[in-house]
Design a protein around this motif. Structure first.
Motif, short mmCIF file in Angstrom:
data_model
loop_
_atom_site.label_atom_id
_atom_site.label_comp_id
_atom_site.label_asym_id
_atom_site.label_seq_id
_atom_site.Cartn_x
_atom_site.Cartn_y
_atom_site.Cartn_z
N ILE A 84 0.67 -1.34 0.32
CA ILE A 84 0.19 0.01 -0.53
C ILE A 84 1.00 0.88 0.37
O ILE A 84 1.70 0.99 0.91
CB ILE A 84 -1.27 0.15 1.18
CG1 ILE A 84 -1.93 -1.21 0.86
CG2 ILE A 84 -1.94 0.98 1.86
CD1 ILE A 84 -2.69 -0.87 0.19
N PHE A 85 0.56 2.22 -0.84
CA PHE A 85 1.75 3.68 -0.99
C PHE A 85 0.07 4.49 -0.29
O PHE A 85 -0.93 4.45 -1.63
CB PHE A 85 1.79 3.71 -2.21
CG PHE A 85 2.97 3.24 -2.47
CD1 PHE A 85 4.36 3.65 -2.44
CD2 PHE A 85 2.77 1.07 -2.76
CE1 PHE A 85 5.45 1.86 -3.26
CE2 PHE A 85 4.22 0.50 -2.94
CZ PHE A 85 5.34 1.37 -3.32
N ASN A 86 0.30 6.00 -0.35
CA ASN A 86 -0.44 6.93 0.29
C ASN A 86 -0.17 7.81 -1.03
O ASN A 86 -0.26 9.04 -0.03
CB ASN A 86 0.04 7.68 2.20
CG ASN A 86 -0.11 6.36 2.32
OD1 ASN A 86 -1.48 5.62 2.38
ND2 ASN A 86 0.55 5.73 3.70
N ASP A 87 0.32 7.69 -2.03
CA ASP A 87 0.48 9.07 -2.83
C ASP A 87 0.79 8.11 -4.23
O ASP A 87 0.43 6.94 -4.54
CB ASP A 87 2.04 9.76 -2.89
CG ASP A 87 2.85 8.17 -3.39
OD1 ASP A 87 3.44 7.40 -2.61
OD2 ASP A 87 3.72 8.59 -4.29
N TYR A 88 0.47 9.29 -5.37
CA TYR A 88 0.25 8.62 -6.64
C TYR A 88 1.51 8.69 -7.58
O TYR A 88 0.78 8.77 -8.32
CB TYR A 88 -0.96 10.23 -7.17
CG TYR A 88 -2.40 10.08 -7.07
CD1 TYR A 88 -2.95 8.57 -6.06
CD2 TYR A 88 -3.67 10.74 -7.45
CE1 TYR A 88 -4.03 8.40 -5.69
CE2 TYR A 88 -4.76 10.97 -7.02
CZ TYR A 88 -4.69 9.68 -6.24
OH TYR A 88 -6.39 9.58 -5.52
N ILE A 89 2.81 8.80 -6.83
CA ILE A 89 3.71 8.95 -7.35
C ILE A 89 4.65 7.65 -7.60
O ILE A 89 4.94 7.00 -8.22
CB ILE A 89 5.02 10.56 -7.27
CG1 ILE A 89 4.02 11.20 -6.83
CG2 ILE A 89 5.56 10.57 -7.68
CD1 ILE A 89 3.10 11.97 -8.11
N GLN A 90 4.73 6.89 -6.04
CA GLN A 90 5.95 6.59 -6.11
C GLN A 90 5.29 4.95 -7.29
O GLN A 90 6.01 4.17 -7.47
CB GLN A 90 5.70 5.32 -4.29
CG GLN A 90 6.54 7.12 -4.50
CD GLN A 90 8.50 6.96 -4.67
OE1 GLN A 90 8.99 6.25 -5.01
NE2 GLN A 90 8.07 8.78 -4.69
N PRO A 91 3.83 4.59 -6.84
CA PRO A 91 3.41 3.45 -7.21
C PRO A 91 3.62 3.38 -8.93
O PRO A 91 4.04 2.63 -9.33
CB PRO A 91 1.88 3.50 -6.88
CG PRO A 91 1.60 4.64 -5.87
CD PRO A 91 2.71 4.96 -5.92
N ASN A 92 3.62 4.46 -9.41
CA ASN A 92 3.98 4.05 -10.93
C ASN A 92 5.72 4.23 -11.02
O ASN A 92 5.81 3.62 -11.51
CB ASN A 92 3.56 5.83 -11.56
CG ASN A 92 2.43 5.70 -11.87
OD1 ASN A 92 2.15 4.36 -12.11
ND2 ASN A 92 1.49 6.75 -12.47
N LEU A 93 6.64 4.40 -10.11
CA LEU A 93 7.95 5.06 -10.25
C LEU A 93 8.23 3.56 -10.00
O LEU A 93 9.26 3.09 -10.59
CB LEU A 93 8.52 5.57 -9.68
CG LEU A 93 8.72 7.48 -9.70
CD1 LEU A 93 8.94 8.24 -8.36
CD2 LEU A 93 9.06 7.56 -11.14
N VAL A 94 7.39 2.77 -9.14
CA VAL A 94 8.28 1.26 -8.82
C VAL A 94 8.35 0.29 -9.48
O VAL A 94 8.38 -0.79 -9.85
CB VAL A 94 7.40 1.26 -6.92
CG1 VAL A 94 8.11 1.96 -5.76
CG2 VAL A 94 6.08 0.39 -7.26
N VAL A 95 7.13 0.30 -10.53
CA VAL A 95 7.03 -0.92 -12.08
C VAL A 95 7.25 0.03 -13.13
O VAL A 95 8.47 -1.08 -13.23
CB VAL A 95 5.14 0.24 -12.14
CG1 VAL A 95 4.88 -0.54 -13.06
CG2 VAL A 95 4.30 -0.56 -11.07
#
Length: 272
Positions: A65-76
C-alpha cells in the motif's frame, strides 16, 4: 587453478543475477507471485478480496500500500513491482509524459465518481464570496473538479477546456469562491477548515464519506468523466504478455468482484 576458480565464481554470480532477475518478474520457479502497488481504499481492499480467487488460478498476490500517486508508478517503471492499481488513464498518460515513464493499461476495473463534500458548510446554496473550496491539484483530477463545479453553477470555464481544464480556464466566478489546489491525499485533512472539499473516491472512503449519502453533488454516471476516468491495472510496456497480470485482470472483472464492489461501496465505486 586460480583461473578455473575465478571462472566458477563469475559463472555463479551471473547465474545468481539471472535468477534474481527472474524472481523480480514474479514468475520464477514455484513462486508464481504478482507484486502490486496500490492505494488503500478501495484498491487495496478489492485486491484482498481478489487474492483467494487468484490463488485458485495458481498465483499469489503480494500487495503493498502506498499513500501517494507518484511512487506506485515509479516502482512499476523500475521493475520492482509487476503492476499497480490506483489510477485512471488520463492520469497515467500525463504521468508518462511528465516523468518519461513507459506504463500502459492492462485492463479497466472500476470507476469512482468525484464528489463535493461538506466542510464548514453543507449546502452549495450557502456559498458566499471568499468561501474556499479545496480541489486536487494533479492535472486530470483538477479538471474533473472544475467540471463538477461548473456543472453545479459555481464557475464557468472557457469553452473547450474539457478534461484539460485548469484554474486558468475559469472565465466567471459569480459567487466569488476561492479555489484551493492541494495534493489529493491532503484534502481530507482540511475539510473542517474550508467550505467544501472535492475528493477522489478512494480518499472520500478513507475520510469516512459515502458518495451516495454524504456528497452534496457528484459526477453523474453518464458524464464525460465517467467514460474517461476508469481505474486501471497499469504495467510497464513490454509486459503485456505476463500471464499473472492477465489472470489478475480476469479475476478483477469477475462476477464475484463486481458483486463485492456493488455490495460494499454504496455507489462510491462502480464496476467497469
Amino acid at each position: 587453478m586460480k583461473k578455473k576458480v575465478l571462472v566458477s565464481v563469475l559463472a555463479a554470480a551471473l547465474l545468481t543475477g539471472v535468477l534474481a532477475g527472474c524472481a523480480g518478474s514474479g514468475q520464477s520457479g514455484d513462486e508464481r507471485t504478482i507484486n502490486i502497488a496500490a492505494t488503500a481504499t478501495p484498491h487495496g481492499e478489492i485486491l484482498e478480496i481478489a487474492k483467494p480467487l487468484l490463488k485458485e488460478k495458481g498465483w499469489d498476490l503480494n500487495i503493498t500500500i502506498f499513500n501517494d500517486y507518484i511512487q506506485p508508478n515509479l516502482v512499476v517503471e523500475s521493475g520492482d513491482f509487476d503492476a499497480n492499481y490506483f489510477q485512471h488513464i488520463p492520469y497515467l498518460n500525463n504521468f508518462n509524459q511528465e516523468q518519461r515513464t513507459n506504463l500502459v493499461n492492462a485492463g479497466g476495473i472500476h470507476y469512482e465518481p468525484l464528489g463535493i463534500y461538506p466542510g464548514k458548510k453543507s449546502d452549495l446554496g450557502d456559498l458566499a464570496a471568499g468561501d474556499e473550496i479545496a480541489i486536487p491539484n494533479d492535472t486530470t483530477n483538477e479538471a474533473r473538479a472544475l467540471l463538477l463545479l461548473q456543472a453545479n453553477g459555481i464557475i464557468t470555464l472557457r469553452e473547450g477546456a474539457g478534461v484539460a481544464a485548469t484554474v486558468n480556464d475559469i472565465l466567471d466566478n459569480p459567487l466569488g469562491v476561492v479555489i484551493i489546489e492541494l495534493e489529493a491525499a491532503q484534502i481530507p485533512r482540511i475539510k473542517d477548515e474550508v467550505a467544501f472539499v472535492i475528493l477522489n473516491g478512494n480518499f472520500a472512503l478513507q475520510a469516512g464519506f459515502s458518495v451516495a449519502r454524504d456528497s452534496v453533488a457528484y459526477e453523474s454516471p453518464d458524464s464525460e468523466a465517467a467514460g474517461t476516468y476508469v481505474n486501471i491495472i497499469a504495467i510497464k510496456a513490454g509486459n503485456e504478455g505476463h500471464e499473472g497480470i492477465k489472470a489478475l485482470v480476469e479475476v478483477l472483472k469477475s462476477e464475484e468482484i463486481r458483486n463485492h464492489i456493488n455490495a460494499t461501496y454504496d455507489g462510491a465505486v462502480i464496476p467497469y
